[in-house]
Design a protein around this motif. Structure first.
Motif, PDB file in Angstrom:
ATOM      1  N   ASP A  12      29.363   9.307  13.216  1.00  0.00           N
ATOM      2  CA  ASP A  12      30.739   9.727  12.991  1.00  0.00           C
ATOM      3  C   ASP A  12      31.306  10.476  14.185  1.00  0.00           C
ATOM      4  OD1 ASP A  12      30.905   8.659  10.427  1.00  0.00           O
ATOM      5  OD2 ASP A  12      29.983  10.430   9.546  1.00  0.00           O
ATOM      6  N   LEU A  13      32.417   9.994  14.659  1.00  0.00           N
ATOM      7  CA  LEU A  13      33.192  10.621  15.699  1.00  0.00           C
ATOM      8  C   LEU A  13      34.614  10.672  15.175  1.00  0.00           C
ATOM      9  CD1 LEU A  13      31.782   8.457  18.609  1.00  0.00           C
ATOM     10  CD2 LEU A  13      31.158  10.826  18.109  1.00  0.00           C
ATOM     11  N   PRO A  14      35.445  11.560  15.678  1.00  0.00           N
ATOM     12  CA  PRO A  14      36.821  11.623  15.163  1.00  0.00           C
ATOM     13  C   PRO A  14      37.541  10.285  15.289  1.00  0.00           C
ATOM     14  CG  PRO A  14      36.352  13.502  16.586  1.00  0.00           C
ATOM     15  CD  PRO A  14      35.184  12.559  16.696  1.00  0.00           C
ATOM     16  N   GLY A  15      37.878   9.693  14.161  1.00  0.00           N
ATOM     17  CA  GLY A  15      38.610   8.432  14.145  1.00  0.00           C
ATOM     18  C   GLY A  15      37.814   7.208  14.527  1.00  0.00           C
ATOM     19  N   ARG A  16      36.515   7.384  14.779  1.00  0.00           N
ATOM     20  CA  ARG A  16      35.689   6.265  15.241  1.00  0.00           C
ATOM     21  C   ARG A  16      34.402   6.180  14.435  1.00  0.00           C
ATOM     22  NH1 ARG A  16      39.038   6.860  19.119  1.00  0.00           N
ATOM     23  NH2 ARG A  16      39.025   6.185  21.246  1.00  0.00           N
ATOM     24  N   VAL A  17      33.942   4.956  14.261  1.00  0.00           N
ATOM     25  CA  VAL A  17      32.639   4.706  13.649  1.00  0.00           C
ATOM     26  C   VAL A  17      31.858   3.812  14.596  1.00  0.00           C
ATOM     27  CG1 VAL A  17      31.414   3.601  11.739  1.00  0.00           C
ATOM     28  CG2 VAL A  17      33.455   4.947  11.276  1.00  0.00           C
ATOM     29  N   ALA A  40      30.849   1.342   5.783  1.00  0.00           N
ATOM     30  CA  ALA A  40      30.834   2.408   6.783  1.00  0.00           C
ATOM     31  C   ALA A  40      32.236   2.658   7.325  1.00  0.00           C
ATOM     32  CB  ALA A  40      29.878   2.045   7.913  1.00  0.00           C
ATOM     33  N   ALA A  41      32.993   1.593   7.538  1.00  0.00           N
ATOM     34  CA  ALA A  41      34.360   1.732   8.047  1.00  0.00           C
ATOM     35  C   ALA A  41      35.261   2.382   7.008  1.00  0.00           C
ATOM     36  CB  ALA A  41      34.907   0.366   8.445  1.00  0.00           C
ATOM     37  N   ARG A  42      35.138   1.977   5.761  1.00  0.00           N
ATOM     38  CA  ARG A  42      35.998   2.508   4.695  1.00  0.00           C
ATOM     39  C   ARG A  42      35.646   3.935   4.318  1.00  0.00           C
ATOM     40  NH1 ARG A  42      35.812  -3.199   1.859  1.00  0.00           N
ATOM     41  NH2 ARG A  42      37.586  -4.135   2.931  1.00  0.00           N
ATOM     42  N   ALA A  43      34.480   4.399   4.691  1.00  0.00           N
ATOM     43  CA  ALA A  43      34.102   5.785   4.416  1.00  0.00           C
ATOM     44  C   ALA A  43      35.042   6.753   5.131  1.00  0.00           C
ATOM     45  CB  ALA A  43      32.653   6.034   4.840  1.00  0.00           C
ATOM     46  N   HIS A  44      35.696   6.294   6.188  1.00  0.00           N
ATOM     47  CA  HIS A  44      36.670   7.114   6.904  1.00  0.00           C
ATOM     48  C   HIS A  44      38.053   7.032   6.279  1.00  0.00           C
ATOM     49  CE1 HIS A  44      34.861   8.765  10.607  1.00  0.00           C
ATOM     50  NE2 HIS A  44      33.902   7.911  10.288  1.00  0.00           N
ATOM     51  N   GLY A  45      38.229   6.185   5.303  1.00  0.00           N
ATOM     52  CA  GLY A  45      39.533   6.040   4.668  1.00  0.00           C
ATOM     53  C   GLY A  45      40.579   5.558   5.649  1.00  0.00           C
ATOM     54  N   ASP A  46      41.741   6.188   5.598  1.00  0.00           N
ATOM     55  CA  ASP A  46      42.854   5.797   6.467  1.00  0.00           C
ATOM     56  C   ASP A  46      42.750   6.417   7.857  1.00  0.00           C
ATOM     57  OD1 ASP A  46      43.957   4.301   4.431  1.00  0.00           O
ATOM     58  OD2 ASP A  46      45.164   5.988   3.688  1.00  0.00           O
ATOM     59  N   HIS A  47      41.681   7.159   8.115  1.00  0.00           N
ATOM     60  CA  HIS A  47      41.543   7.875   9.379  1.00  0.00           C
ATOM     61  C   HIS A  47      40.784   7.081  10.435  1.00  0.00           C
ATOM     62  CE1 HIS A  47      43.127  11.274   7.252  1.00  0.00           C
ATOM     63  NE2 HIS A  47      42.160  11.176   6.364  1.00  0.00           N
ATOM     64  N   LEU A  48      40.407   5.862  10.140  1.00  0.00           N
ATOM     65  CA  LEU A  48      39.648   5.066  11.098  1.00  0.00           C
ATOM     66  C   LEU A  48      40.581   4.435  12.130  1.00  0.00           C
ATOM     67  CD1 LEU A  48      36.906   3.834  11.964  1.00  0.00           C
ATOM     68  CD2 LEU A  48      37.486   1.882  10.535  1.00  0.00           C
ATOM     69  N   ASP A  49      40.323   4.739  13.387  1.00  0.00           N
ATOM     70  CA  ASP A  49      41.081   4.127  14.480  1.00  0.00           C
ATOM     71  C   ASP A  49      40.294   2.998  15.119  1.00  0.00           C
ATOM     72  OD1 ASP A  49      43.222   5.971  14.260  1.00  0.00           O
ATOM     73  OD2 ASP A  49      42.069   7.433  15.414  1.00  0.00           O
ATOM     74  N   ASN A  70      34.795 -11.606  13.008  1.00  0.00           N
ATOM     75  CA  ASN A  70      36.148 -11.984  12.576  1.00  0.00           C
ATOM     76  C   ASN A  70      36.454 -11.503  11.166  1.00  0.00           C
ATOM     77  OD1 ASN A  70      37.329 -13.226  14.825  1.00  0.00           O
ATOM     78  ND2 ASN A  70      36.141 -15.089  14.471  1.00  0.00           N
ATOM     79  N   ASP A  71      35.487 -11.586  10.265  1.00  0.00           N
ATOM     80  CA  ASP A  71      35.697 -11.101   8.894  1.00  0.00           C
ATOM     81  C   ASP A  71      35.934  -9.599   8.874  1.00  0.00           C
ATOM     82  OD1 ASP A  71      35.434 -13.652   7.896  1.00  0.00           O
ATOM     83  OD2 ASP A  71      33.390 -13.361   7.124  1.00  0.00           O
ATOM     84  N   VAL A  72      35.190  -8.867   9.681  1.00  0.00           N
ATOM     85  CA  VAL A  72      35.386  -7.414   9.762  1.00  0.00           C
ATOM     86  C   VAL A  72      36.786  -7.120  10.283  1.00  0.00           C
ATOM     87  CG1 VAL A  72      34.670  -5.325  10.988  1.00  0.00           C
ATOM     88  CG2 VAL A  72      32.940  -6.836   9.988  1.00  0.00           C
ATOM     89  N   ARG A  73      37.201  -7.818  11.327  1.00  0.00           N
ATOM     90  CA  ARG A  73      38.545  -7.615  11.892  1.00  0.00           C
ATOM     91  C   ARG A  73      39.635  -7.839  10.853  1.00  0.00           C
ATOM     92  NH1 ARG A  73      39.440 -11.749  15.875  1.00  0.00           N
ATOM     93  NH2 ARG A  73      41.492 -10.849  16.041  1.00  0.00           N
ATOM     94  N   ARG A  74      39.498  -8.895  10.090  1.00  0.00           N
ATOM     95  CA  ARG A  74      40.521  -9.228   9.094  1.00  0.00           C
ATOM     96  C   ARG A  74      40.562  -8.236   7.939  1.00  0.00           C
ATOM     97  NH1 ARG A  74      38.741 -14.493   9.933  1.00  0.00           N
ATOM     98  NH2 ARG A  74      37.568 -14.481   8.001  1.00  0.00           N
ATOM     99  N   ARG A  75      39.441  -7.643   7.614  1.00  0.00           N
ATOM    100  CA  ARG A  75      39.369  -6.795   6.431  1.00  0.00           C
ATOM    101  C   ARG A  75      39.547  -5.303   6.701  1.00  0.00           C
ATOM    102  NH1 ARG A  75      34.676  -9.727   2.850  1.00  0.00           N
ATOM    103  NH2 ARG A  75      35.594 -11.791   2.963  1.00  0.00           N
ATOM    104  N   LEU A  76      39.594  -4.921   7.960  1.00  0.00           N
ATOM    105  CA  LEU A  76      39.843  -3.519   8.263  1.00  0.00           C
ATOM    106  C   LEU A  76      41.288  -3.172   7.942  1.00  0.00           C
ATOM    107  CD1 LEU A  76      38.052  -2.760  11.652  1.00  0.00           C
ATOM    108  CD2 LEU A  76      37.381  -2.054   9.354  1.00  0.00           C
ATOM    109  N   GLY A  77      41.507  -1.906   7.717  1.00  0.00           N
ATOM    110  CA  GLY A  77      42.862  -1.461   7.420  1.00  0.00           C
ATOM    111  C   GLY A  77      43.784  -1.608   8.614  1.00  0.00           C
ATOM    112  N   PRO A  78      45.091  -1.521   8.351  1.00  0.00           N
ATOM    113  CA  PRO A  78      46.049  -1.638   9.453  1.00  0.00           C
ATOM    114  C   PRO A  78      45.851  -0.500  10.454  1.00  0.00           C
ATOM    115  CG  PRO A  78      47.142  -1.024   7.405  1.00  0.00           C
ATOM    116  CD  PRO A  78      45.712  -1.268   7.079  1.00  0.00           C
TER     117      PRO A  78
END
Length: 117
Positions: A12-17, A40-49, A70-78
């Motif tokens: 965990d780093l600020p805004g990064r996984v 792991a990405a969603r554990a950061h909620g809306d704070h993932l950059d 590609n699946d990870v890219r499509r499913r990450l939050g905006p």
């Protein structure tokens, strides 16, 4: 063939996984990796950059690895971006180049660059 279904623990780093991916990514484990990476990405909620997938330890990757990315890219939050780290002389880097994914996803030679950018 070695079967790794889980990437290592996220760092965990600020805004990064940062996730270190397994030595092989192929049809045997790619589908099982997807929920772990997304969790792991969603554990950061809306704070993932940025989600950094570290492929430096990955010595084999087939088209299922590209599909996973590609699946990870499509499913990450905006607003969340995927970055890859791969050894420039490695097979994984060559697969990323041959499939053209390097045009869509930044690929870095080392982890420090991927996390800093």
């Amino acid at each position: 063939m070695t079967f790794f279904t889980n990437p290592t623990e996220p760092r965990d780093l600020p805004g990064r996984v940062h996730l270190t991916m397994p030595a092989e990514i192929d049809f045997c484990n790619a589908a099982d990796l997807l929920p772990h990476v997304l969790s792991a990405a969603r554990a950061h909620g809306d704070h993932l950059d940025v989600l950094v997938l570290d492929l430096t330890a990955t010595s084999f990757m087939d088209s299922q690895g590209i599909r996973l990315i590609n699946d990870v890219r499509r499913r990450l939050g905006p607003g969340a971006a995927v970055r890859l780290v791969a050894r420039p002389e490695g097979i994984t880097s060559r697969v990323l180049e041959l499939t053209g994914i390097r045009r869509d996803v930044p690929v870095y030679d080392n982890l420090a660059e991927a996390l800093a950018s």
